[in-house]
Design a protein around this motif. Structure first.
Motif, PDB file in Angstrom:
ATOM      1  N   ILE A  92      18.112  36.649  36.455  1.00 22.62           N
ATOM      2  CA  ILE A  92      18.054  35.156  35.838  1.00 22.62           C
ATOM      3  C   ILE A  92      18.858  34.267  35.341  1.00 22.62           C
ATOM      4  CG2 ILE A  92      17.307  33.503  34.020  1.00 22.62           C
ATOM      5  CD1 ILE A  92      15.222  35.556  34.062  1.00 22.62           C
ATOM      6  N   GLU A  93      20.292  34.999  35.133  1.00 18.91           N
ATOM      7  CA  GLU A  93      21.415  34.489  34.459  1.00 18.91           C
ATOM      8  C   GLU A  93      22.474  34.210  36.221  1.00 18.91           C
ATOM      9  OE1 GLU A  93      24.729  32.523  32.784  1.00 18.91           O
ATOM     10  OE2 GLU A  93      22.987  33.041  31.574  1.00 18.91           O
ATOM     11  N   LEU A  94      22.734  34.937  36.819  1.00 22.23           N
ATOM     12  CA  LEU A  94      23.163  34.773  38.358  1.00 22.23           C
ATOM     13  C   LEU A  94      22.208  33.753  39.201  1.00 22.23           C
ATOM     14  CD1 LEU A  94      23.949  38.887  38.122  1.00 22.23           C
ATOM     15  CD2 LEU A  94      25.870  36.959  38.526  1.00 22.23           C
ATOM     16  N   GLU A  95      20.902  33.782  38.767  1.00 20.37           N
ATOM     17  CA  GLU A  95      20.313  33.091  39.742  1.00 20.37           C
ATOM     18  C   GLU A  95      20.551  31.372  39.164  1.00 20.37           C
ATOM     19  OE1 GLU A  95      15.848  32.399  41.502  1.00 20.37           O
ATOM     20  OE2 GLU A  95      15.765  32.533  39.702  1.00 20.37           O
ATOM     21  N   LYS A  96      21.352  31.491  37.738  1.00 18.27           N
ATOM     22  CA  LYS A  96      21.655  30.107  37.743  1.00 18.27           C
ATOM     23  C   LYS A  96      22.511  29.738  37.963  1.00 18.27           C
ATOM     24  CE  LYS A  96      19.463  30.341  33.379  1.00 18.27           C
ATOM     25  NZ  LYS A  96      18.872  30.170  31.616  1.00 18.27           N
ATOM     26  N   LEU A  97      23.530  31.005  37.945  1.00 20.51           N
ATOM     27  CA  LEU A  97      24.988  30.264  39.192  1.00 20.51           C
ATOM     28  C   LEU A  97      24.538  29.963  40.495  1.00 20.51           C
ATOM     29  CD1 LEU A  97      26.465  33.077  36.771  1.00 20.51           C
ATOM     30  CD2 LEU A  97      27.028  30.944  36.044  1.00 20.51           C
ATOM     31  N   GLY A  98      23.815  30.929  40.863  1.00 20.86           N
ATOM     32  CA  GLY A  98      24.128  30.212  42.462  1.00 20.86           C
ATOM     33  C   GLY A  98      23.586  31.632  43.526  1.00 20.86           C
ATOM     34  N   VAL A  99      23.295  32.569  43.212  1.00 16.02           N
ATOM     35  CA  VAL A  99      23.860  34.080  43.752  1.00 16.02           C
ATOM     36  C   VAL A  99      22.997  33.888  44.652  1.00 16.02           C
ATOM     37  CG1 VAL A  99      22.306  35.071  42.293  1.00 16.02           C
ATOM     38  CG2 VAL A  99      23.866  36.178  43.830  1.00 16.02           C
ATOM     39  N   ASP A 100      23.411  34.154  45.900  1.00 20.27           N
ATOM     40  CA  ASP A 100      22.377  33.589  47.249  1.00 20.27           C
ATOM     41  C   ASP A 100      21.537  34.792  47.589  1.00 20.27           C
ATOM     42  OD1 ASP A 100      24.458  31.519  48.795  1.00 20.27           O
ATOM     43  OD2 ASP A 100      25.287  33.306  48.354  1.00 20.27           O
ATOM     44  N   TYR A 101      21.653  36.174  47.273  1.00 26.19           N
ATOM     45  CA  TYR A 101      21.044  37.390  47.306  1.00 26.19           C
ATOM     46  C   TYR A 101      21.356  38.349  46.096  1.00 26.19           C
ATOM     47  CZ  TYR A 101      18.366  37.609  51.434  1.00 26.19           C
ATOM     48  OH  TYR A 101      17.028  37.343  52.903  1.00 26.19           O
ATOM     49  N   PHE A 102      19.411  38.915  45.717  1.00 31.67           N
ATOM     50  CA  PHE A 102      19.675  40.491  44.928  1.00 31.67           C
ATOM     51  C   PHE A 102      19.340  41.244  46.010  1.00 31.67           C
ATOM     52  CE2 PHE A 102      18.493  37.293  42.049  1.00 31.67           C
ATOM     53  CZ  PHE A 102      19.567  37.408  41.125  1.00 31.67           C
ATOM     54  N   ALA A 103      20.157  42.859  45.584  1.00 31.39           N
ATOM     55  CA  ALA A 103      20.006  43.991  46.122  1.00 31.39           C
ATOM     56  C   ALA A 103      19.211  45.218  44.706  1.00 31.39           C
ATOM     57  CB  ALA A 103      20.833  44.725  46.810  1.00 31.39           C
ATOM     58  N   VAL A 104      18.459  45.436  45.279  1.00 30.11           N
ATOM     59  CA  VAL A 104      17.362  46.534  44.193  1.00 30.11           C
ATOM     60  C   VAL A 104      17.238  47.848  44.905  1.00 30.11           C
ATOM     61  CG1 VAL A 104      16.699  44.907  42.715  1.00 30.11           C
ATOM     62  CG2 VAL A 104      15.211  45.931  44.130  1.00 30.11           C
ATOM     63  N   ALA A 105      17.114  48.502  44.213  1.00 30.15           N
ATOM     64  CA  ALA A 105      16.989  50.330  45.623  1.00 30.15           C
ATOM     65  C   ALA A 105      15.262  50.023  45.649  1.00 30.15           C
ATOM     66  CB  ALA A 105      17.469  51.662  44.805  1.00 30.15           C
ATOM     67  N   TYR A 106      14.590  50.483  44.654  1.00 27.56           N
ATOM     68  CA  TYR A 106      13.123  50.122  45.030  1.00 27.56           C
ATOM     69  C   TYR A 106      12.168  49.152  44.889  1.00 27.56           C
ATOM     70  CZ  TYR A 106      14.968  54.843  44.930  1.00 27.56           C
ATOM     71  OH  TYR A 106      15.979  56.212  45.372  1.00 27.56           O
ATOM     72  N   VAL A 107      11.013  48.922  45.357  1.00 21.36           N
ATOM     73  CA  VAL A 107      10.162  47.886  45.487  1.00 21.36           C
ATOM     74  C   VAL A 107      10.080  48.103  43.842  1.00 21.36           C
ATOM     75  CG1 VAL A 107       8.029  47.791  45.711  1.00 21.36           C
ATOM     76  CG2 VAL A 107       9.114  48.662  47.728  1.00 21.36           C
ATOM     77  N   SER A 108       9.757  48.715  42.997  1.00 20.54           N
ATOM     78  CA  SER A 108       9.757  48.650  41.113  1.00 20.54           C
ATOM     79  C   SER A 108      10.583  47.781  40.739  1.00 20.54           C
ATOM     80  CB  SER A 108       9.098  49.709  40.924  1.00 20.54           C
ATOM     81  OG  SER A 108      10.730  50.786  40.789  1.00 20.54           O
ATOM     82  N   GLU A 109      12.039  48.157  40.934  1.00 22.68           N
ATOM     83  CA  GLU A 109      12.764  46.852  40.534  1.00 22.68           C
ATOM     84  C   GLU A 109      12.685  45.237  40.767  1.00 22.68           C
ATOM     85  OE1 GLU A 109      16.473  50.405  40.849  1.00 22.68           O
ATOM     86  OE2 GLU A 109      16.291  49.079  41.984  1.00 22.68           O
ATOM     87  N   GLY A 110      11.686  44.755  42.689  1.00 24.44           N
ATOM     88  CA  GLY A 110      12.096  43.305  42.305  1.00 24.44           C
ATOM     89  C   GLY A 110      10.731  43.232  41.942  1.00 24.44           C
ATOM     90  N   VAL A 111      10.034  44.599  42.282  1.00 22.61           N
ATOM     91  CA  VAL A 111       8.370  43.599  41.297  1.00 22.61           C
ATOM     92  C   VAL A 111       8.688  43.317  39.636  1.00 22.61           C
ATOM     93  CG1 VAL A 111       7.108  44.062  40.145  1.00 22.61           C
ATOM     94  CG2 VAL A 111       7.100  44.772  42.447  1.00 22.61           C
ATOM     95  N   ALA A 112      10.061  44.068  39.254  1.00 18.90           N
ATOM     96  CA  ALA A 112      10.129  43.274  37.346  1.00 18.90           C
ATOM     97  C   ALA A 112      10.880  42.089  37.691  1.00 18.90           C
ATOM     98  CB  ALA A 112      10.791  44.002  37.062  1.00 18.90           C
ATOM     99  N   LEU A 113      12.004  41.955  38.521  1.00 14.11           N
ATOM    100  CA  LEU A 113      12.101  40.604  38.766  1.00 14.11           C
ATOM    101  C   LEU A 113      11.704  39.275  39.074  1.00 14.11           C
ATOM    102  CD1 LEU A 113      15.679  41.319  40.819  1.00 14.11           C
ATOM    103  CD2 LEU A 113      14.954  41.831  38.558  1.00 14.11           C
ATOM    104  N   ARG A 114      10.531  39.189  40.181  1.00 13.21           N
ATOM    105  CA  ARG A 114      10.143  38.982  39.878  1.00 13.21           C
ATOM    106  C   ARG A 114       8.434  37.930  39.338  1.00 13.21           C
ATOM    107  NH1 ARG A 114      12.525  36.844  44.604  1.00 13.21           N
ATOM    108  NH2 ARG A 114      12.159  37.661  46.654  1.00 13.21           N
TER     109      ARG A 114
END
Length: 365
Positions: free
Chosen positions: A48-70
């Motif tokens: 959330i902090e990096l999104e505020k700073l304008g990061v372009d993309y995120f990378a996670v290892a597994y789908v469950s980690e991406g779901v947690a971010l969503r």
């Protein structure tokens, strides 16, 4: 505040992000790696902090980690580095983008996307240029292009690879060969496509050591959390995670008395010990016991003595002016996770990501 806690310093995160951004050529994008709970910290707060700073993309290892971010409200595109077919449904539902690293994965995901009436679903092609972990080979390019031309359910968003030893000057020739191999693969692919995916290969060390390999985007993991794979670079960064606890009890030990399981430590003189409520169940492995690791009390080193227990660790506080209830730092500002890990023959990544989930995360705004 929690007795044993992992403090997450978002100001340090901002500093690291801005420092790494300053190393990029104009127009190069930043992909933040937030897998493994944000390298053991707190992935949602970090993202959330990096999104505020304008990061372009995120990378996670597994789908469950991406779901947690969503679930935390993150809207930025998310690359899943190691998806599994069982998670395709959830991945598409949450608009997560898979790394496609083999013929099997290409066929399975394209068929799944077609069955779900997807058109041009974004995928990322992973190529093996020497790590020999995941990825297509250069010899697979023709096959990949044939499949892409047959299918409109998927579309390549990026082409990427992973460097093996970009922090190691002794492996410069190997790294340069990896960069050349990736350049050749990308050129062949781009010539066969009627659109232009973005390219990325650099990790944190490569951002510093191989600026020519920034391509269109870089991926930073450990650097965002305060460690640069060299003393010089780490000194320019700030640790995001600080692991702290307190002294539960102080003991006076006489010569010949032992401390901990199996009597692994025996006092040779009168000494004072302190018991800390953190153990190997919390990520402080037994390898740090018997003088290998230490904690910091009132600014002074207190060696770990005896075997680390599941929930507790004993330290030598002889000569240190402290009392029960005083704060103890395991790693953070005084002793970096890299220093403590090196003492035990491991790396900061392992120590950071080992911090157990029963250790409360405290986000410092």
């Amino acid at each position: 505040m929690a007795i044993t806690r992992l403090e997450i310093d978002l100001e340090a995160l901002r500093h690291n992000y801005q420092y790494l951004r300053s190393k990029l050529t104009d127009g190069v994008r930043m992909m933040a790696v937030v897998k493994a709970y944000g390298y053991g910290s707190e992935a949602q707060a970090v993202a959330i902090e990096l999104e505020k700073l304008g990061v372009d993309y995120f990378a996670v290892a597994y789908v469950s980690e991406g779901v947690a971010l969503r679930d935390a409200g993150v809207q930025t595109p998310i690359l899943v580095l190691h998806p599994q077919p069982d998670n395709f449904e959830e991945m598409v539902e949450r608009c997560l983008e898979p790394s496609i690293y083999s013929a099997r994965m290409m066929e399975l995901f394209s068929a799944f996307a077609k069955a779900k009436n997807q058109t041009n679903y974004p995928i990322h092609l992973k190529f093996n240029t020497g790590l020999n972990r995941l990825g297509f080979w250069e010899s697979d390019v023709s096959w990949i292009l044939d499949r892409l031309h047959e299918k409109n359910s998927i579309k390549v968003k990026s082409i990427f690879s992973h460097l093996v030893a970009s922090e190691d000057k002794a492996e410069e020739e190997f790294t340069l060969n990896q960069i050349l191999s990736f350049t050749n693969i990308s050129k062949e692919l781009l010539e066969g496509l009627d659109y232009v995916p973005f390219l990325h290969q650099s990790n944190t060390s490569a951002i510093i050591n191989y600026p020519r390999a920034q391509f269109d985007c870089v991926r930073s993991g450990i650097g965002l959390y305060g460690y640069g794979n060299s003393e010089e670079e780490t000194a320019r960064l700030k640790p995001v995670a600080r692991l702290k606890s307190v002294i539960s009890q102080i003991h006076k030990i006489a010569p010949g008395e032992s401390v901990g399981y199996n009597r692994a430590f025996k006092a040779s003189d009168y000494m004072t010990t302190a018991t800390i409520p953190i153990g190997h169940a919390d990520g402080i492995s037994r390898i740090y016991g018997n003088g290998v690791g230490y904690m910091t009390v009132q600014g002074e080193k207190a060696p770990i003595i005896g075997n680390v227990c599941m929930d507790m660790t004993m330290i030598d506080i002889t000569g240190i002016d402290c009392k029960e209830g005083d704060e103890v730092e395991i790693f953070g500002d005084i002793t970096g996770a890299d220093t403590l890990a090196q003492n035990a023959g491991t790396i900061s990544y392992e120590l950071l990501t080992a911090v157990g989930q029963r250790v409360k995360r405290v986000v410092l705004k």
